[in-house]
Design a protein around this motif. Structure first.
Motif, PDB file in Angstrom:
ATOM      1  N   GLY A 125       0.734  -1.139   0.059  1.00  0.00           N
ATOM      2  CA  GLY A 125      -0.039  -0.011  -0.025  1.00  0.00           C
ATOM      3  C   GLY A 125       0.780   1.254   0.061  1.00  0.00           C
ATOM      4  N   ARG A 126       1.905   1.134  -0.717  1.00  0.00           N
ATOM      5  CA  ARG A 126       2.907   2.303  -1.046  1.00  0.00           C
ATOM      6  C   ARG A 126       2.151   3.599  -1.228  1.00  0.00           C
ATOM      7  NH1 ARG A 126       8.157   0.007  -3.366  1.00  0.00           N
ATOM      8  NH2 ARG A 126       8.948   1.883  -3.052  1.00  0.00           N
ATOM      9  N   LEU A 127       0.929   3.322  -2.115  1.00  0.00           N
ATOM     10  CA  LEU A 127       0.498   4.490  -2.571  1.00  0.00           C
ATOM     11  C   LEU A 127      -1.168   4.772  -2.126  1.00  0.00           C
ATOM     12  CD1 LEU A 127       1.614   4.417  -6.381  1.00  0.00           C
ATOM     13  CD2 LEU A 127       2.531   5.864  -4.637  1.00  0.00           C
ATOM     14  N   SER A 128      -1.428   4.036  -1.025  1.00  0.00           N
ATOM     15  CA  SER A 128      -2.809   4.138  -0.395  1.00  0.00           C
ATOM     16  C   SER A 128      -3.312   5.555  -0.505  1.00  0.00           C
ATOM     17  CB  SER A 128      -2.782   3.457   0.803  1.00  0.00           C
ATOM     18  OG  SER A 128      -2.687   2.414   0.780  1.00  0.00           O
ATOM     19  N   GLY A 129      -4.374   5.883  -1.063  1.00  0.00           N
ATOM     20  CA  GLY A 129      -5.308   6.977  -1.058  1.00  0.00           C
ATOM     21  C   GLY A 129      -4.719   8.063  -2.166  1.00  0.00           C
ATOM     22  N   LYS A 130      -3.815   7.652  -3.003  1.00  0.00           N
ATOM     23  CA  LYS A 130      -3.428   8.353  -4.124  1.00  0.00           C
ATOM     24  C   LYS A 130      -4.154   8.160  -5.371  1.00  0.00           C
ATOM     25  CE  LYS A 130       0.902   9.574  -1.799  1.00  0.00           C
ATOM     26  NZ  LYS A 130       1.073  10.840  -1.206  1.00  0.00           N
ATOM     27  N   VAL A 131      -4.096   9.459  -6.108  1.00  0.00           N
ATOM     28  CA  VAL A 131      -4.749   9.282  -7.393  1.00  0.00           C
ATOM     29  C   VAL A 131      -3.611   9.702  -8.526  1.00  0.00           C
ATOM     30  CG1 VAL A 131      -6.339  10.398  -8.879  1.00  0.00           C
ATOM     31  CG2 VAL A 131      -6.987  10.075  -6.427  1.00  0.00           C
ATOM     32  N   ALA A 132      -3.489   8.674  -9.482  1.00  0.00           N
ATOM     33  CA  ALA A 132      -2.471   8.772 -10.575  1.00  0.00           C
ATOM     34  C   ALA A 132      -3.068   8.880 -11.786  1.00  0.00           C
ATOM     35  CB  ALA A 132      -1.106   7.591 -10.133  1.00  0.00           C
ATOM     36  N   ILE A 133      -2.135   9.436 -12.671  1.00  0.00           N
ATOM     37  CA  ILE A 133      -2.474   9.499 -14.259  1.00  0.00           C
ATOM     38  C   ILE A 133      -1.292   9.004 -14.732  1.00  0.00           C
ATOM     39  CG2 ILE A 133      -2.497  10.789 -16.046  1.00  0.00           C
ATOM     40  CD1 ILE A 133      -4.237  12.863 -14.976  1.00  0.00           C
ATOM     41  N   VAL A 134      -1.242   8.022 -15.666  1.00  0.00           N
ATOM     42  CA  VAL A 134      -0.195   7.440 -16.322  1.00  0.00           C
ATOM     43  C   VAL A 134      -0.281   7.564 -17.953  1.00  0.00           C
ATOM     44  CG1 VAL A 134       1.342   5.507 -16.700  1.00  0.00           C
ATOM     45  CG2 VAL A 134       0.531   5.658 -14.359  1.00  0.00           C
ATOM     46  N   THR A 135       0.351   8.101 -18.653  1.00  0.00           N
ATOM     47  CA  THR A 135       0.384   8.421 -20.046  1.00  0.00           C
ATOM     48  C   THR A 135       1.431   7.397 -20.499  1.00  0.00           C
ATOM     49  OG1 THR A 135       1.967   9.998 -20.597  1.00  0.00           O
ATOM     50  CG2 THR A 135      -0.059  10.953 -19.935  1.00  0.00           C
ATOM     51  N   GLY A 136       0.967   6.937 -21.795  1.00  0.00           N
ATOM     52  CA  GLY A 136       1.554   5.734 -22.794  1.00  0.00           C
ATOM     53  C   GLY A 136       1.089   4.699 -21.937  1.00  0.00           C
ATOM     54  N   ALA A 137      -0.027   4.431 -21.347  1.00  0.00           N
ATOM     55  CA  ALA A 137      -0.304   3.158 -20.483  1.00  0.00           C
ATOM     56  C   ALA A 137      -0.772   1.913 -21.506  1.00  0.00           C
ATOM     57  CB  ALA A 137      -1.389   3.590 -19.509  1.00  0.00           C
ATOM     58  N   ALA A 138      -0.706   1.940 -22.648  1.00  0.00           N
ATOM     59  CA  ALA A 138      -1.061   0.778 -23.508  1.00  0.00           C
ATOM     60  C   ALA A 138       0.581   0.307 -23.571  1.00  0.00           C
ATOM     61  CB  ALA A 138      -1.727   1.566 -24.651  1.00  0.00           C
ATOM     62  N   GLY A 139       1.435   1.065 -23.624  1.00  0.00           N
ATOM     63  CA  GLY A 139       2.904   0.467 -23.771  1.00  0.00           C
ATOM     64  C   GLY A 139       3.583  -0.038 -22.634  1.00  0.00           C
ATOM     65  N   GLY A 140       4.902  -0.619 -23.141  1.00  0.00           N
ATOM     66  CA  GLY A 140       5.487  -1.438 -21.980  1.00  0.00           C
ATOM     67  C   GLY A 140       5.798  -0.667 -20.672  1.00  0.00           C
ATOM     68  N   ILE A 141       6.438   0.211 -20.561  1.00  0.00           N
ATOM     69  CA  ILE A 141       6.685   0.932 -19.154  1.00  0.00           C
ATOM     70  C   ILE A 141       5.403   1.386 -18.637  1.00  0.00           C
ATOM     71  CG2 ILE A 141       7.909   2.649 -18.051  1.00  0.00           C
ATOM     72  CD1 ILE A 141      10.356   2.582 -20.367  1.00  0.00           C
ATOM     73  N   GLY A 142       4.520   1.871 -19.426  1.00  0.00           N
ATOM     74  CA  GLY A 142       3.232   2.592 -18.851  1.00  0.00           C
ATOM     75  C   GLY A 142       2.535   1.687 -18.350  1.00  0.00           C
ATOM     76  N   PHE A 143       2.102   0.536 -19.102  1.00  0.00           N
ATOM     77  CA  PHE A 143       1.482  -0.681 -18.381  1.00  0.00           C
ATOM     78  C   PHE A 143       1.827  -1.010 -17.019  1.00  0.00           C
ATOM     79  CE2 PHE A 143       0.756  -5.020 -17.733  1.00  0.00           C
ATOM     80  CZ  PHE A 143      -0.386  -5.025 -17.367  1.00  0.00           C
ATOM     81  N   GLU A 144       3.178  -1.390 -17.113  1.00  0.00           N
ATOM     82  CA  GLU A 144       3.800  -2.174 -15.707  1.00  0.00           C
ATOM     83  C   GLU A 144       3.854  -1.021 -14.712  1.00  0.00           C
ATOM     84  OE1 GLU A 144       4.620  -5.174 -15.314  1.00  0.00           O
ATOM     85  OE2 GLU A 144       4.806  -5.978 -17.519  1.00  0.00           O
ATOM     86  N   THR A 145       3.853   0.210 -14.957  1.00  0.00           N
ATOM     87  CA  THR A 145       3.676   1.284 -13.828  1.00  0.00           C
ATOM     88  C   THR A 145       2.364   1.333 -13.434  1.00  0.00           C
ATOM     89  OG1 THR A 145       5.691   2.380 -15.039  1.00  0.00           O
ATOM     90  CG2 THR A 145       4.420   3.513 -13.142  1.00  0.00           C
ATOM     91  N   ALA A 146       1.279   1.436 -14.218  1.00  0.00           N
ATOM     92  CA  ALA A 146       0.105   1.733 -13.955  1.00  0.00           C
ATOM     93  C   ALA A 146      -0.386   0.651 -13.128  1.00  0.00           C
ATOM     94  CB  ALA A 146      -0.821   1.820 -15.231  1.00  0.00           C
TER      95      ALA A 146
END
Ligand code: NAD
Length: 262
Positions: free
Chosen positions: A4-25
């Motif tokens: 839960g290192r990002l509990s309660g947070k809201v994030a946007i990830v662009t390029g989320a269909a791609g390699g780095i973006g998907f893994e990060t999202a």
């Protein structure tokens, strides 16, 4: 197993269909964030969201189609995140292109240069601009911009527009970090080394081309997208609360090397 290192947070990830973006999202969602997954590839980003929901549960992620080079679309993306989840804490400006016709100073055409700059530089600027507006309202946040090791090192395998665009990302991020430091908005660049994603592997499509690069990587291998995601997770979380303005390298030692091990 996550903590839960990002509990309660809201994030946007662009390029989320791609390699780095998907893994990060996916990692952000597993660590408790609500994630807006954005990409110009609508079918691809829908697929990412379906996988993330399987991993992290219903309501953990939504998809949004965006062309990051269009300011009104970025504005709408940030508004979607705030309307859906109430605020914005993390902006990962990660979408980028490496144009197949990008070349040296003599051969690179204006249209290739302009398209690369529009997506890789203006897209990051617009992402920062609208994230700042949202983060001011919620008291701060973390903005991470994907640059590249090629912004730090010279390569005799030219992609002039791409290299210049990533240098611009580093410089822009550093300046934004200074301008907004007292507003509790942190800015860091993520500098990936060469990663085993379709973007690079489509380009290095022979064993010879791969070896031409690997001889320079101290760890002797390409990185994995998940290794970038862990770097982005650190920069996104409050664990990096005193880290701003860095060129954060996740590159297997590449940018520190002279002679690599045999
Ligand atoms: P990728 O091609 O798998 O992902 C990039 C994503 O960006 C794609 O899903 C694509 O549809 C999306 N995109 C492209 N143009 C867009 C636009 N105008 N608007 C919205 N989305 C758009 O590549 P990746 O390796 O995951 O790359 C992610 C980032 O990492 C890029 O900025 C890239 O330059 C950088 N990077 C990659 C490597 C590598 O070795 N793969 C190394 C250093 C830096």
């Amino acid at each position: 197993m996550t903590s839960g290192r990002l509990s309660g947070k809201v994030a946007i990830v662009t390029g989320a269909a791609g390699g780095i973006g998907f893994e990060t999202a996916a990692l952000f969602a597993k660590e408790g964030a609500k994630v807006v997954c954005a990409d110009v590839n609508e079918a691809g980003v829908q697929k990412s969201v379906s996988k993330i929901i399987e991993l992290a549960g219903a309501g953990s992620a939504i998809a949004f189609k965006v062309d990051v080079s269009k300011e009104e679309q970025i504005k709408a993306l940030v508004e979607k995140a705030v309307d859906t989840f109430g605020k914005l804490d993390i902006m990962f400006n990660n979408a980028g292109i490496m144009h197949p016709e990008d070349d040296n100073a003599l051969n690179t055409e204006d249209r290739v240069w302009d398209l690369t700059m529009d997506i890789n530089v203006k897209g990051v600027w617009y992402g920062c601009k609208h994230a700042i507006i949202a983060m001011r309202k919620s008291g701060g946040g973390s903005i991470i911009n994907t640059a590249s090791f090629v912004a730090l090192m010279g390569a005799a395998t030219p992609q002039l527009a791409y290299t210049a665009s990533k240098g611009a990302v580093l410089a822009m991020t550093r300046e934004l970090a200074m301008v907004h430091a007292r507003e509790n908005i942190r800015f860091n660049s993520l500098c990936p080394g060469p990663i085993r994603t379709p973007l690079l592997m489509d380009f290095l499509n022979t064993e010879e081309k791969k070896q031409r690069r690997l001889v320079h990587v101290p760890q002797g291998r390409f990185g994995e997208a998940i290794e970038q995601a862990y770097g982005a997770l650190f920069l996104a979380s409050d664990e990096s609360s005193f880290v701003t303005g860095t060129d954060f390298r996740v590159d297997g030692g590449l940018a520190s090397s002279y002679v690599t091990p045999e």
